[in-house]
Design a protein around this motif. Structure first.
Motif, PDB file in Angstrom:
ATOM      1  N   SER A  34       0.828  -1.210   0.000  1.00 52.80           N
ATOM      2  CA  SER A  34       0.000   0.000   0.000  1.00 52.80           C
ATOM      3  C   SER A  34       0.856   1.252   0.000  1.00 52.80           C
ATOM      4  N   ASP A  54      -4.291  -2.659  -4.343  1.00 45.82           N
ATOM      5  CA  ASP A  54      -3.304  -1.598  -4.493  1.00 45.82           C
ATOM      6  C   ASP A  54      -3.103  -1.230  -5.967  1.00 45.82           C
ATOM      7  N   VAL A 105      -6.129   0.924  -6.853  1.00 42.45           N
ATOM      8  CA  VAL A 105      -5.929   2.312  -6.426  1.00 42.45           C
ATOM      9  C   VAL A 105      -5.217   3.099  -7.523  1.00 42.45           C
ATOM     10  N   ASN A 130       0.516  -6.482  11.169  1.00 41.20           N
ATOM     11  CA  ASN A 130      -0.726  -5.722  11.318  1.00 41.20           C
ATOM     12  C   ASN A 130      -1.513  -5.754  10.007  1.00 41.20           C
ATOM     13  N   LYS A 158      -3.620  -3.965   9.052  1.00 42.44           N
ATOM     14  CA  LYS A 158      -3.861  -2.596   8.591  1.00 42.44           C
ATOM     15  C   LYS A 158      -2.708  -2.088   7.741  1.00 42.44           C
ATOM     16  N   THR A 159      -1.524  -2.584   7.980  1.00 45.84           N
ATOM     17  CA  THR A 159      -0.372  -2.054   7.243  1.00 45.84           C
ATOM     18  C   THR A 159       0.233  -3.074   6.287  1.00 45.84           C
ATOM     19  N   LEU A 206     -12.308  -3.938   5.373  1.00 46.21           N
ATOM     20  CA  LEU A 206     -11.059  -3.202   5.602  1.00 46.21           C
ATOM     21  C   LEU A 206     -11.243  -1.719   5.844  1.00 46.21           C
ATOM     22  N   GLU A 216     -12.227   1.913   7.393  1.00 45.63           N
ATOM     23  CA  GLU A 216     -12.147   2.362   8.779  1.00 45.63           C
ATOM     24  C   GLU A 216     -13.481   2.099   9.473  1.00 45.63           C
ATOM     25  N   ASP A 226     -11.721  -3.585  11.782  1.00 43.43           N
ATOM     26  CA  ASP A 226     -11.506  -2.643  12.879  1.00 43.43           C
ATOM     27  C   ASP A 226     -12.270  -3.080  14.120  1.00 43.43           C
ATOM     28  N   PHE A 267     -10.566  -6.121  15.513  1.00 42.00           N
ATOM     29  CA  PHE A 267      -9.169  -5.829  15.805  1.00 42.00           C
ATOM     30  C   PHE A 267      -9.060  -4.955  17.045  1.00 42.00           C
ATOM     31  N   VAL A 268      -9.876  -3.890  17.061  1.00 41.57           N
ATOM     32  CA  VAL A 268      -9.776  -2.926  18.149  1.00 41.57           C
ATOM     33  C   VAL A 268     -10.390  -3.472  19.430  1.00 41.57           C
ATOM     34  N   ARG A 310     -10.354  -6.454  20.428  1.00 41.98           N
ATOM     35  CA  ARG A 310      -9.792  -7.778  20.666  1.00 41.98           C
ATOM     36  C   ARG A 310      -9.613  -8.040  22.152  1.00 41.98           C
ATOM     37  N   ALA A 350      -1.817   3.924   5.041  1.00 43.50           N
ATOM     38  CA  ALA A 350      -1.856   2.627   4.368  1.00 43.50           C
ATOM     39  C   ALA A 350      -3.274   2.285   3.929  1.00 43.50           C
ATOM     40  N   TYR A 400      -5.183   4.520   2.701  1.00 43.65           N
ATOM     41  CA  TYR A 400      -5.483   5.623   1.778  1.00 43.65           C
ATOM     42  C   TYR A 400      -6.440   6.630   2.418  1.00 43.65           C
TER      43      TYR A 400
END
Lengths: 332, 282
Positions: free
Chosen positions: A67, A89, A92, A147, A149-150, A319, A321, A326, A329-330, A332, B242, B244
């Motif tokens: 990303s 990606d 995008v 992660n 997320k990354t 995926l 936000e 999330d 994950f958050v 957890r 990451a 976007y």
């Protein structure tokens, strides 16, 4: 007059529009863990290019999180081709107008010359008896992966676990969320990328099982042969495409469209497929695949489209936000 | 007509005030101000409602809480240890003093990601320190303590290097005079030394705090990066990028920037106070 000529020559050389005296040049922007693979592929392509056209080519490589790399290209990194581990990606870039919208159809197999799947690597003797995704959700088992997320790699891990849960509980979404939530809760550390997670597992001795692409687990098992890591293939996993695409806008500007296209097509040649297979990717070339079949166990592979209805859905439902990832994950 | 005598000007090493000042201002504008302005504009374009929503989301708040707590603890450690270090470097002669002095700059010179990797290796359960701590049941890596250690490492030079010159300027005669007048060592420290170094000390600690807030490379290796537990603000900004999510990243970055700017102003005020104090005591 003379200065003009000199200037014109310098300009064409810089712009690379005159192959007669300008060397072909390619910038391949790729994901984090493909460094060694392309270091092996690039000289082979250069030799092939020299043989077929008589021209030399220099291929520069840039590696990082998929990303982050896509964002860099959006912001001006002059990539001619991208070789990623995430279709999103490339999408995008397509949305940004840098890659053709129908890039998936430009090359065979959805523009993915080889593929892999999320798989496990466990410690010597597999002391915790980890065989399948269920074991990752068990109390007292610590899975290690980056992660989600990354890291594109970890996003596949999350999706594969989710798909497994759906498959084993008859499609119950709520139960699948609880399941992946349990796995995420067991993770002791979230590194930002695949290589950092490997370090955490192999060098620092953290965790019981490393979850990453099968190609990577095989490579790590070889690099850390003294630690006796054991590769474990789960009963089911997700087909992980490694899509490639021409960054047409940059390639046009760089005058590299021809060599860039040749490069991408060559990735499907038996020679390139052989190299990819040596780096433990599963390849599409039937002969090469057959030669490596022994080291790659059969596994029930599902695709992202089958389970989730494509990446656009995954982005929106999982995926984005505040979406499912999330939430689990958050909390957890 | 009478020719006016040219006013006497001091000869400067660099040509002309306008040229040298102009160049520096242009440089500052291009290198420092422009990125800051771009960030502020990006943040401003988001709109106050969305800005507030992002800023007050539980995850953002948790990340800022963790970052602020860790930076505060790291700053207290650095303030105490940095003062001691500066004192030792200024007031004592011992073999290896110059090496110790040079070592103080290592955190400045070392890439912070390398620092993070080394600290993680050192403090992980199979590392030199981590092994001992683990036996005592203390876990450092992948906890708040790991974040604090990484921040402490990367920002220690700020305190040492701001206190050091002030201590060097301090006339030992004042202390000797105080002692001859019957002051106890503690009184000497409290009445003579502390007032002289306090502004510089606080200024150093402030900059150390600002640096800790923004530290990324060293921290992400040792933090564990678990949302709501060990996720720092700059990592959350990185995660938003990451995804976007440029707005989300800009909001977090802007908040960090505002805190850092406030701290810099505080630090500069403290240093101005410090120099006035020094003038007055001279």
């Amino acid at each position: 007059m003379k200065t003009h000529l000199l200037l014109a020559t310098a300009l064409t050389a810089v712009l690379g529009t005159a192959p007669a005296f300008a060397q072909d040049r390619l910038l391949n922007v790729s994901y984090d863990v493909a460094r060694e693979l392309f270091e092996a592929l690039n000289p082979a392509f250069a030799a092939h290019w020299q043989e077929t056209t008589g021209r030399t080519v220099t291929i520069d490589q840039s590696h990082g999180g998929s990303s982050a790399q896509a964002r860099a290209i959006l912001e001006g990194l002059p990539a001619d081709v991208v070789t990623f581990n995430q279709e999103t990606d490339i999408d995008v870039l397509a949305n940004g107008g840098l890659v053709d919208a129908n890039w998936r159809d430009a090359l065979p197999n959805g523009a993915s010359p080889w593929y892999s799947l999320p798989a496990f690597l466990v410690r010597e003797g597999n002391p915790k008896g980890i065989e399948d995704w269920d074991d990752l959700a068990r109390e007292g088992v610590e899975p290690v992966f980056p992660n989600p997320k990354t890291s594109g790699n970890a996003r596949y891990t999350y999706l594969a676990a989710y798909a497994y849960a759906l498959g084993s509980n008859g499609g119950d979404q709520a139960a699948a969320q609880t399941f992946v939530g349990q796995i995420l809760a067991n993770v002791p550390v979230f590194d930002t990328g695949g290589r950092a997670a490997t370090q955490t597992f192999a060098e620092r001795g953290i965790g019981d099982v490393l979850v990453t692409f099968e190609a990577e687990t095989a490579g790590i098992a070889e690099s850390y042969a003294d630690q006796g890591f054991v590769r474990v293939t789960p009963s089911s996993s997700l087909f992980a495409a490694f899509p490639v695409a021409l960054v047409s806008e940059n390639a046009t500007r760089n005058g590299s469209t021809e060599v860039a296209n040749a490069y991408l097509e060559w990735l499907y040649s038996p020679e390139a497929q052989q190299i990819a297979a040596e780096y433990h990717y599963r390849v599409n070339d039937a002969d090469v695949a057959a030669a490596f079949a022994d080291s790659l166990p059969a596994v029930n592979l599902q695709t992202v489209d089958e389970v989730f209805g494509g990446w656009a859905n995954i982005n929106a439902e999982h995926l984005a936000e505040g979406a499912i990832l999330d939430q689990v994950f958050v909390n957890r | 007509m009478i020719a006016h005598a040219k006013p006497i000007r001091r000869k400067n090493v660099l040509p002309g005030l306008s040229l040298s000042l102009g160049t520096t201002l242009l440089y500052v504008a291009l290198i420092v101000m422009l990125p800051v302005v771009a960030l502020v504009l990006k943040g401003a374009s988001i709109g106050p409602d969305r800005f507030w929503t992002i800023m007050t989301s539980p995850r953002t708040l948790a990340a800022f809480k963790i970052t602020l707590i860790a930076a505060s603890v790291a700053t207290v450690i650095n303030a105490l240890y940095g003062l001691l270090m500066a004192w030792v470097l200024v007031r004592y002669e011992f073999p290896g003093k110059r090496i110790l002095d040079a070592l103080m700059d290592v955190p400045f010179a070392l890439p912070t990601a390398v620092a993070g990797l080394s600290l993680t290796a050192l403090f992980s359960a199979n590392g030199w320190f981590g092994g001992l701590l683990d036996a005592m049941g203390i876990q450092v890596v992948y906890t708040l303590w790991g974040i604090i250690i990484a921040m402490t490492f990367t920002s220690i030079p700020f305190v040492v290097r701001t206190v050091q010159p002030v201590l060097e300027d301090l006339d030992p005669g004042l202390e000797q005079a105080a002692v001859t007048l019957g002051a106890s060592p503690f009184t000497v420290f409290r009445r003579i030394i502390l007032p002289a170094i306090l502004p510089a000390w606080l200024a150093g600690a402030t900059v150390s705090f600002a640096r800790s807030l923004g530290e990324f490379g060293a921290v992400v290796f040792i933090a564990g990066n678990i949302p709501m537990k060990t996720e720092i603000a700059s990592l959350l900004a990185f995660i938003r990028l990451a995804e976007y999510d440029y707005n989300g990243a800009a909001v977090i970055a802007l908040a960090l920037l505002v805190i850092a700017l406030v701290l810099l102003v505080v630090s500069n005020l403290l240093q101005a106070w410090a120099s006035r104090y020094r003038e007055a005591t001279r």
